[in-house]
Design a protein around this motif. Sequence first.
Motif, short mmCIF file in Angstrom:
data_model
loop_
_atom_site.label_atom_id
_atom_site.label_comp_id
_atom_site.label_asym_id
_atom_site.label_seq_id
_atom_site.Cartn_x
_atom_site.Cartn_y
_atom_site.Cartn_z
N THR A 192 0.81 -1.22 -0.03
CA THR A 192 0.07 0.02 -0.08
C THR A 192 0.81 1.44 0.05
N LEU A 193 1.83 1.25 0.82
CA LEU A 193 2.74 2.46 1.12
C LEU A 193 3.37 2.66 -0.27
N ARG A 194 4.04 1.67 -0.95
CA ARG A 194 4.82 1.69 -2.29
C ARG A 194 3.92 2.33 -3.20
N GLY A 195 2.61 1.76 -3.23
CA GLY A 195 1.64 2.34 -4.36
C GLY A 195 1.42 3.56 -4.11
N ASN A 196 1.14 4.31 -2.72
CA ASN A 196 0.75 5.44 -2.63
C ASN A 196 1.93 6.40 -2.97
N LEU A 197 3.21 6.23 -2.78
CA LEU A 197 4.17 6.74 -3.08
C LEU A 197 4.48 6.90 -4.45
N ARG A 198 4.33 5.81 -5.18
CA ARG A 198 4.38 5.56 -6.65
C ARG A 198 3.74 6.59 -7.30
N HIS A 199 2.60 6.34 -6.99
CA HIS A 199 1.35 7.32 -7.64
C HIS A 199 1.83 8.77 -7.36
N ALA A 200 2.10 9.16 -6.09
CA ALA A 200 2.12 10.54 -5.78
C ALA A 200 3.43 11.12 -6.57
N THR A 201 4.43 10.50 -6.15
CA THR A 201 5.73 11.07 -6.73
C THR A 201 5.86 10.97 -8.22
N HIS A 202 5.33 9.96 -9.04
CA HIS A 202 5.25 10.05 -10.40
C HIS A 202 4.42 11.12 -10.97
N THR A 203 3.31 11.40 -10.38
CA THR A 203 2.29 12.57 -10.66
C THR A 203 3.07 13.96 -10.47
N ILE A 204 3.58 14.13 -9.07
CA ILE A 204 4.39 15.46 -8.98
C ILE A 204 5.49 15.64 -10.00
N ARG A 205 6.13 14.74 -10.35
CA ARG A 205 7.50 14.57 -11.09
C ARG A 205 6.96 14.79 -12.46
N ALA A 206 6.22 14.31 -12.99
CA ALA A 206 5.69 14.61 -14.43
C ALA A 206 5.28 16.11 -14.62
N LYS A 207 4.54 16.60 -13.57
CA LYS A 207 3.96 18.04 -13.53
C LYS A 207 5.08 18.74 -13.45
N ARG A 208 6.22 18.56 -12.70
CA ARG A 208 7.16 19.49 -12.20
C ARG A 208 8.10 19.68 -13.59
N ALA A 209 8.32 18.49 -14.56
CA ALA A 209 9.14 18.61 -15.46
C ALA A 209 8.35 19.66 -16.61
N LYS A 210 6.93 19.37 -16.83
CA LYS A 210 6.27 20.07 -17.65
C LYS A 210 6.41 21.84 -17.12
N ALA A 211 6.39 21.92 -15.90
CA ALA A 211 6.42 23.21 -15.50
C ALA A 211 7.68 23.98 -15.83
N VAL A 212 8.79 23.42 -15.77
CA VAL A 212 9.98 23.74 -15.72
C VAL A 212 10.33 24.16 -17.19
N THR A 213 9.89 23.34 -18.23
CA THR A 213 10.05 23.55 -19.52
C THR A 213 9.10 24.70 -20.21
N GLU A 214 8.40 25.21 -19.44
CA GLU A 214 7.75 26.60 -19.85
C GLU A 214 8.44 27.74 -19.52
N VAL A 215 9.62 27.72 -18.60
CA VAL A 215 10.29 28.63 -18.51
C VAL A 215 11.63 28.70 -19.26
N SER A 216 11.72 29.86 -20.11
CA SER A 216 12.92 29.56 -21.30
C SER A 216 14.26 29.66 -20.39
N ASP A 217 14.43 30.34 -19.47
CA ASP A 217 15.79 30.79 -18.81
C ASP A 217 15.77 29.89 -17.68
N TRP A 218 15.34 28.85 -17.50
CA TRP A 218 15.58 27.69 -16.21
C TRP A 218 16.76 27.67 -15.69
N ALA A 219 17.76 27.47 -16.77
CA ALA A 219 19.22 27.12 -16.57
C ALA A 219 19.93 28.27 -15.90
#
Lengths: 251, 492
Positions: B23-50
């Motif tokens: 259960t714990l691994r399922g909860n963690l996997r779901h949550a981290t993968h969701t945030i991870r994907a959203k973060r990656a997208k939010a970061v690519t929106e900014v042209s001067d991230w680096a």
Amino acid sequence: MRVALFLTCVNDTLYPDTGRAVVKLLTRLGVDVDFPMAQTCCGQAHYNTGYRHEAEPLARHFSDVFGEYEAIVTPSGSCGAMVRELYPRMGERARAEGRGDTLAATLAPVVPKTYELTEFLVDVLGVTDVGAYYPHKVTYHPTCHGLRGLGLGDRPRRLLQAVKGLELVELPGADECCGFGGTFALKNADVSAAMGTDKVRNAESTGAEVLCAADNSCLMHIGGTMTRLRTGMRPVHIAEILASTEEEPAV
Amino acid sequence: MSGTFVGMPAFPEAAREAVANKTLRGNLRHATHTIRAKRAKAVTEVSDWAELREAGKRIKDHTLRHLDRYLVQLEESVTAAGGVVHWAADATEANEIVSQLVKMTGESEVVKVKSMATQEIRLNEALEAEGIRAYETDLAELIVQLGKDRPSHILVPAIHRNRGEIRDIFSREMSEWGRPAPEGLTDTPAELAEAARLHLREKFLRAKVGISGANFMVAETGTLVVVESEGNGRMCLTLPETLISVVGIEKIVPTWRDLEVFLQTLPRSSTAERMNPYTSTWTGTTDGDGPSTFHLVLLDNGRTDTLADEVGRQALRCIRCSACLNVCPVYERAGGHAYGSVYPGPIGAILSPQLRGTGSEIDASLPYASSLCGACYEVCPVAIDIPEVLVHLRERVVQGGEVTREGNKVVLRPAKGHAAERAAMRAARWAFTHPGALRTGQRAASRTRRFHPRTLPGPGKAWSGTRDLPPVPAEPFRDWWQRTRGGKDGAR
């Protein structure tokens, strides 16, 4: 061009086929390959486990053995990253500890001319089609140190895409670590195994026969998990695929 | 750092349980993968991230280099704006200061904004010992508090819980702490949020004392900044008569202008939002608006010791965004509790052994809680090279060396339990600097290969329990090379 093959201690001892494949491939591409017999280990396992002072003599030995060559090619992303990324850092640390510039000066010559195999093919030789033939369905796992340490990018994928007969399928969660991590696999065996299992299940979901990577250490962990889970998939080093031809196909 | 979780077993042992909990691994996997994907997208929106990442790194490094100067400037600015500054060398001192300040108000209840610093020093427990009840008002912190649980994530403390578990906790525990949960509460997010809202509203309207941390402190103006998503924090910051903020000394930025960088990188890195919904700033006190009394407790608790380490000090750049947790494959399997600290994940693995020292079993094991895959460094918005610090701390554990503890230089002895490993590393180093010896070893392995066991004894068991070993080949490469003279005569 006088190129030295740095095979790495793991390949030399456990995966000689990878070394034979690199020799065959580079020779086919007209490169004069030498294997300096005095080579041993780059010191990565020592360094990453916290034994930097034990790694230093190994780095010096590496420089002594390979210093005179024009280029040093290794079929391992992590050992390549050790030389390119961490040797300079070892030099800096020695300097910070008041031991002067000797170590940095000793290691400096080998740093810029050490290349991971796919990098050497694409960047130095300028080829992506190496004339290989490999009629199998393959998925590619970019290992962490190759991906993030050396920044290999899509070089391995471009090489694989040019292989005749090869069907390349995308690996879900490709850029996630397989869980090997050197001594991590022993020190945190449960987490390491869980990561390995997820990697193998993702690979299985692609329907590929072969999982290919540019690092035998990761492949040892993934392959060992594959046979234990009875998947029927095989781990194969990218060098063996690129060395395979219609006349002499790899099994 | 306090002993919140001291007495914890070493990381591998703590992680084993989590790995086995589906259960714990399922909860963690779901949550981290969701945030991870959203973060990656939010970061690519900014042209001067680096460039933003580099700027954040430099601002933090500059501030840390001149921390003494900026702390004095901050104290002057806060005092000039009507606030009172207190200095706390460690957790005990900070807890005493806060307890005294609350007692002086005559109150026995406080409301809290989610704060890592107060968790680090175990303020709630210290207040309870003094007869003061602290109410957490952040939704996730509320879930953790009601569930008599420990936080397992910097940003999402209840990440290890799913909706069904939260419903059960609310129904069972809310009445103990105030307004009970509505009858027949279901696990739909809206109903859960409404139950929390009603429960918390009573607390906000009653409380005379608020306790907060801060994401940033601006030295030039004495302004504190809290960024949050729910608005509960703003209630705590504005409704009470007295506000006490406990903040780590590394949270300073020199000027308002510097905030520009972090108010872009923090929300995108943490919640994948372009801008966080609530940014609250307060400078001292203002007549007729907000709290009439403001105290700032500046917390050291191992930070200046960490600053003294030239490799490890980069951990103090951390802005607590938790991006490293969300991409870490080890965190995803082991969960936050295994790290034995309020700072879990990769950043916790380098922060805790520096703030607390490597003396305890858990702290000595944390530098090894990583495969060094580098994903944490890649996502870090202030470019903390976490793998570099992990390796540096491993060195401290196995070889000892000079460190600063409570302002004094001390020489650490190597940690126990590494003698066999050290001997093996030395032996390997000897063999690898004597190629002849290596070759003899390889040949011996090849000749005896038919007798190699399939499972290994001793430390090797950790490998062969779940993975097969590759067979040793009949001939190592170097022998083949020599036999065929480099394969140049056509032999294969």
